[in-house]
Write an enzyme that holds these catalytic residues in place. Structure first.
Site, PDB file in Angstrom:
ATOM      1  N   TYR A   1       8.594 -43.285  42.240  1.00  0.00           N
ATOM      2  CA  TYR A   1       7.342 -43.629  41.588  1.00  0.00           C
ATOM      3  C   TYR A   1       6.294 -44.075  42.606  1.00  0.00           C
ATOM      4  CZ  TYR A   1       3.841 -46.115  38.894  1.00  0.00           C
ATOM      5  OH  TYR A   1       2.645 -46.535  38.388  1.00  0.00           O
TER       6      TYR A   1
ATOM      7  N   SER B   1      -2.036 -46.365  41.378  1.00  0.00           N
ATOM      8  CA  SER B   1      -1.446 -47.680  41.151  1.00  0.00           C
ATOM      9  C   SER B   1      -1.544 -48.457  42.459  1.00  0.00           C
ATOM     10  CB  SER B   1       0.030 -47.521  40.747  1.00  0.00           C
ATOM     11  OG  SER B   1       0.730 -48.738  40.847  1.00  0.00           O
TER      12      SER B   1
END
Length: 254
Positions: A149, A136
């Site tokens: 995360y 990401s």
């Protein structure tokens, strides 16, 4: 002889888009996800390729090894590994459930690492194989309100780039896909649908296509979207304290 691709998180979002792209190019598929019924439904949509489904929750310790053992038992040779499964959570670290956060680490980091470990020797023996690890743009800076995360995705990027150098000349490629906000069920699970970061989310089919093309060409890292590229590259030059403040800002509600 037909080649086979294994995709985790295969029943929705980017995972399902990869399923469609790989099947279109004639790859046999191994689909891994938690939902047996959904896996079977997807399997029934294909008649021109061999599809094997494995209902497995990779957030449980040992599940990745069980997937690999099942491939050995069924004598299915994997040529492409797509480590797509993962999830995020929004909230302050000490206010989120620690069990869910450790499940996130298990899925986003441990399962990805283990699957890569188990399948990599076979790729090296054949002098051919492709690995796509989904990270990401979160990988490029600290992420207040999604601390764990962001940290898991930083691991994925660092791990994958290190493997690229280790595998140089082996015939095995490792590609890291770093999308920004993408229209999948990730947003609802992570509870980030109403945040600034998801105000201009890209469609999952476009993101998957970019990742697929990068993997097939052996590219090292692909960041989808012009603004996402600019943000990722600028984060390298900003003080990390400032990058963290910006990440916290976009994690807030619109």
């Amino acid at each position: 002889m037909k080649k086979t691709a294994l995709i985790t998180g295969a029943t929705s979002g980017l995972g399902y888009e990869f399923v469609k792209l790989l099947s279109k190019d004639g790859f046999d598929l191994v689909l891994v996800a938690r939902n047996q019924q959904k896996l079977e439904e997807i399997k029934q949509t294909f008649s021109n390729i061999q599809v094997t489904v494995i209902a497995k929750d990779l957030s449980i310790a040992g599940a990745a090894k069980e997937v690999f053992r099942e491939m050995e038992d069924k004598q299915i040779d994997i040529d492409i590994l797509v480590n797509n499964a993962g999830f995020g959570l929004m909230g302050k670290f000490d206010e989120l459930d620690i069990h869910k956060q450790t499940e996130m680490i298990q899925l986003n980091i441990t399962a990805l690492t283990e699957l890569t470990y188990y399948f990599l020797p076979g790729f090296k023996r054949k002098n051919h194989g492709r690995i796509l690890n989904v990270a990401s743009t979160a990988a490029f800076q600290p992420g207040p309100l999604m601390a764990v995360y962001y940290a898991t995705k930083a691991f994925v990027l660092s791990f994958s780039e290190a493997l690229v150098e280790e595998l140089n000349g082996s015939g095995v490629t490792v590609t890291t896909l770093c999308p920004g906000a993408t229209k999948t069920n990730f947003a609802s699970i992570a509870n980030v649908e109403g945040t600034k970061m998801f105000s201009n989310a890209m469609s999952s089919d476009i993101v998957a296509q970019k990742g697929y093309e990068a993997m097939m060409s052996g590219k090292r890292v692909v960041i989808t979207g012009g603004l996402n590229k600019a943000g990722a590259y600028s984060a390298k030059f900003l003080p990390r304290s400032l990058a963290a403040k910006i990440a916290k800002y976009v994690a807030r509600e619109k």
